[in-house]
Design a protein around this motif. Sequence first.
Motif, short mmCIF file in Angstrom:
data_model
loop_
_atom_site.label_atom_id
_atom_site.label_comp_id
_atom_site.label_asym_id
_atom_site.label_seq_id
_atom_site.Cartn_x
_atom_site.Cartn_y
_atom_site.Cartn_z
N UNK A 157 0.84 -1.18 0.00
CA UNK A 157 0.00 0.00 0.00
C UNK A 157 0.89 1.25 0.00
N UNK A 158 0.59 2.18 -0.91
CA UNK A 158 1.39 3.38 -1.02
C UNK A 158 0.98 4.41 0.03
N UNK A 159 1.97 5.20 0.44
CA UNK A 159 1.69 6.27 1.39
C UNK A 159 1.01 7.43 0.66
N UNK A 160 0.12 8.10 1.36
CA UNK A 160 -0.53 9.27 0.78
C UNK A 160 0.45 10.43 0.74
N UNK A 161 0.38 11.23 -0.29
CA UNK A 161 1.21 12.42 -0.40
C UNK A 161 0.36 13.64 -0.13
N UNK A 162 0.94 14.57 0.57
CA UNK A 162 0.25 15.80 0.89
C UNK A 162 1.06 16.97 0.33
N UNK A 163 0.37 18.00 -0.12
CA UNK A 163 1.01 19.19 -0.65
C UNK A 163 0.58 20.37 0.20
N UNK A 164 1.56 21.15 0.63
CA UNK A 164 1.28 22.35 1.41
C UNK A 164 1.91 23.52 0.69
N UNK A 165 1.16 24.56 0.48
CA UNK A 165 1.66 25.74 -0.19
C UNK A 165 1.87 26.84 0.85
N UNK A 166 3.13 27.23 1.06
CA UNK A 166 3.49 28.21 2.07
C UNK A 166 4.35 29.31 1.44
N UNK A 167 4.19 30.52 1.96
CA UNK A 167 5.13 31.56 1.54
C UNK A 167 6.35 31.48 2.45
N UNK A 168 7.33 32.36 2.23
CA UNK A 168 8.58 32.26 2.97
C UNK A 168 8.39 32.43 4.47
N UNK A 169 7.53 33.35 4.87
CA UNK A 169 7.28 33.60 6.29
C UNK A 169 6.61 32.41 6.97
N UNK A 170 5.64 31.84 6.31
CA UNK A 170 4.94 30.67 6.86
C UNK A 170 5.88 29.48 6.95
N UNK A 171 6.72 29.30 5.93
CA UNK A 171 7.69 28.19 5.91
C UNK A 171 8.64 28.32 7.10
N UNK A 172 9.14 29.54 7.33
CA UNK A 172 10.04 29.78 8.45
C UNK A 172 9.36 29.51 9.79
N UNK A 173 8.10 29.91 9.92
CA UNK A 173 7.35 29.69 11.16
C UNK A 173 7.16 28.20 11.44
N UNK A 174 6.86 27.43 10.42
CA UNK A 174 6.66 25.99 10.58
C UNK A 174 7.96 25.33 11.04
N UNK A 175 9.07 25.69 10.42
CA UNK A 175 10.35 25.11 10.80
C UNK A 175 10.71 25.48 12.23
N UNK A 176 10.52 26.75 12.61
CA UNK A 176 10.82 27.18 13.97
C UNK A 176 9.94 26.46 14.98
N UNK A 177 8.68 26.22 14.64
CA UNK A 177 7.77 25.52 15.54
C UNK A 177 8.20 24.07 15.77
N UNK A 178 8.63 23.41 14.70
CA UNK A 178 9.09 22.02 14.84
C UNK A 178 10.38 21.97 15.66
#
Length: 59
Positions: free
Chosen positions: A1-22
């Motif tokens: 069974x294949x894993x589902x792929x997800x796509x997230x569209x983020x701008x630079x600020x949102x991308x930075x926030x997600x990385x900092x949160x993790x």
Amino acid sequence: MRKKKYHIYLDEGEYRQVIESVIDLRNHLIEQEKYTDLADEVLDKLLNAKIKKMKIKYV
């Protein structure tokens, strides 16, 4: 069974926030002396994800 792929569209600020949160989550888990495997895996996937530039048209 294949894993589902997800796509997230983020701008630079949102991308930075997600990385900092993790990273904050990972540091919190280290302070509590818990496993950080999941946070490491998510961070790895974020940092190695392909970046696709898109034009956004506003209507």
